[in-house]
Design a protein around this motif. Sequence first.
Motif, PDB file in Angstrom:
ATOM      1  N   VAL A   2       0.854  -1.184   0.000  1.00 19.53           N
ATOM      2  CA  VAL A   2       0.000   0.000   0.000  1.00 19.53           C
ATOM      3  C   VAL A   2       0.888   1.231   0.000  1.00 19.53           C
ATOM      4  O   VAL A   2       1.938   1.262   0.644  1.00 19.53           O
ATOM      5  CB  VAL A   2      -0.908   0.007   1.258  1.00 19.53           C
ATOM      6  CG1 VAL A   2      -1.787   1.232   1.269  1.00 19.53           C
ATOM      7  CG2 VAL A   2      -1.737  -1.260   1.310  1.00 19.53           C
ATOM      8  N   LYS A  10       3.784   2.120   2.441  1.00 21.59           N
ATOM      9  CA  LYS A  10       3.161   2.126   3.757  1.00 21.59           C
ATOM     10  C   LYS A  10       3.143   0.689   4.261  1.00 21.59           C
ATOM     11  O   LYS A  10       2.666  -0.202   3.562  1.00 21.59           O
ATOM     12  CB  LYS A  10       1.747   2.680   3.678  1.00 21.59           C
ATOM     13  CG  LYS A  10       1.044   2.782   4.994  1.00 21.59           C
ATOM     14  CD  LYS A  10      -0.323   3.404   4.835  1.00 21.59           C
ATOM     15  CE  LYS A  10      -1.048   3.442   6.158  1.00 21.59           C
ATOM     16  NZ  LYS A  10      -2.405   3.976   6.004  1.00 21.59           N
ATOM     17  N   HIS A  11       3.685   0.481   5.434  1.00 24.13           N
ATOM     18  CA  HIS A  11       3.715  -0.856   5.997  1.00 24.13           C
ATOM     19  C   HIS A  11       2.345  -1.192   6.557  1.00 24.13           C
ATOM     20  O   HIS A  11       1.771  -0.424   7.310  1.00 24.13           O
ATOM     21  CB  HIS A  11       4.769  -0.956   7.110  1.00 24.13           C
ATOM     22  CG  HIS A  11       6.167  -0.807   6.604  1.00 24.13           C
ATOM     23  ND1 HIS A  11       6.849  -1.830   6.015  1.00 24.13           N
ATOM     24  CD2 HIS A  11       6.994   0.264   6.583  1.00 24.13           C
ATOM     25  CE1 HIS A  11       8.043  -1.418   5.660  1.00 24.13           C
ATOM     26  NE2 HIS A  11       8.167  -0.130   5.990  1.00 24.13           N
ATOM     27  N   SER A  12       1.846  -2.343   6.170  1.00 19.42           N
ATOM     28  CA  SER A  12       0.575  -2.780   6.730  1.00 19.42           C
ATOM     29  C   SER A  12       0.853  -3.690   7.911  1.00 19.42           C
ATOM     30  O   SER A  12       1.872  -4.387   7.949  1.00 19.42           O
ATOM     31  CB  SER A  12      -0.260  -3.506   5.677  1.00 19.42           C
ATOM     32  OG  SER A  12       0.428  -4.658   5.234  1.00 19.42           O
ATOM     33  N   ARG A  13      -0.033  -3.677   8.847  1.00 24.92           N
ATOM     34  CA  ARG A  13       0.129  -4.482  10.049  1.00 24.92           C
ATOM     35  C   ARG A  13      -0.312  -5.914   9.741  1.00 24.92           C
ATOM     36  O   ARG A  13      -1.421  -6.115   9.240  1.00 24.92           O
ATOM     37  CB  ARG A  13      -0.731  -3.886  11.160  1.00 24.92           C
ATOM     38  CG  ARG A  13      -0.598  -4.580  12.458  1.00 24.92           C
ATOM     39  CD  ARG A  13      -1.435  -3.868  13.487  1.00 24.92           C
ATOM     40  NE  ARG A  13      -1.342  -4.581  14.746  1.00 24.92           N
ATOM     41  CZ  ARG A  13      -1.573  -4.032  15.914  1.00 24.92           C
ATOM     42  NH1 ARG A  13      -1.915  -2.769  15.975  1.00 24.92           N
ATOM     43  NH2 ARG A  13      -1.466  -4.728  17.010  1.00 24.92           N
TER      44      ARG A  13
END
Length: 134
Positions: A2, A10-13
């Motif tokens: 993302v 953007k790092h996703s959890r």
Amino acid sequence: MVLDKDGKKKHSRPTFSGQQIFALEKTFEQTKYLAGPERARLAYSLGMTESQVKVWFQNRRTKWRKRHAAEMASAKKKHDSETEKLKESSDNEDDDEYNKPLDPNSDDEKITRLLKKHKSTNLSLVSPCSTSSD
């Protein structure tokens, strides 16, 4: 992957399955720290990266420490409260004893103890010997 509003990655959890969490929790119960090879084996068996396992353990240890500290604080508060209740109970008993008229036949140790207890309150104590009997 993302992208955020600036076009940066953007790092996703990650979301872990119930089975993964169960296995991680079971392992955590046995050991709070994993060595490299153990971490690699666990990550492989759960389909996770070593980094995910490492971070999960770090976060879990933090949660464990906070909970342990809260339990210790709660136990200390409970202990202090019980100690205070015992102290108040003891003080009330001493006050009751102090407020009773003195028996002329009572032992001197009891009288001395009561006088010492209340000496710090700066009370003016009149000795029975200093009163004049006219």
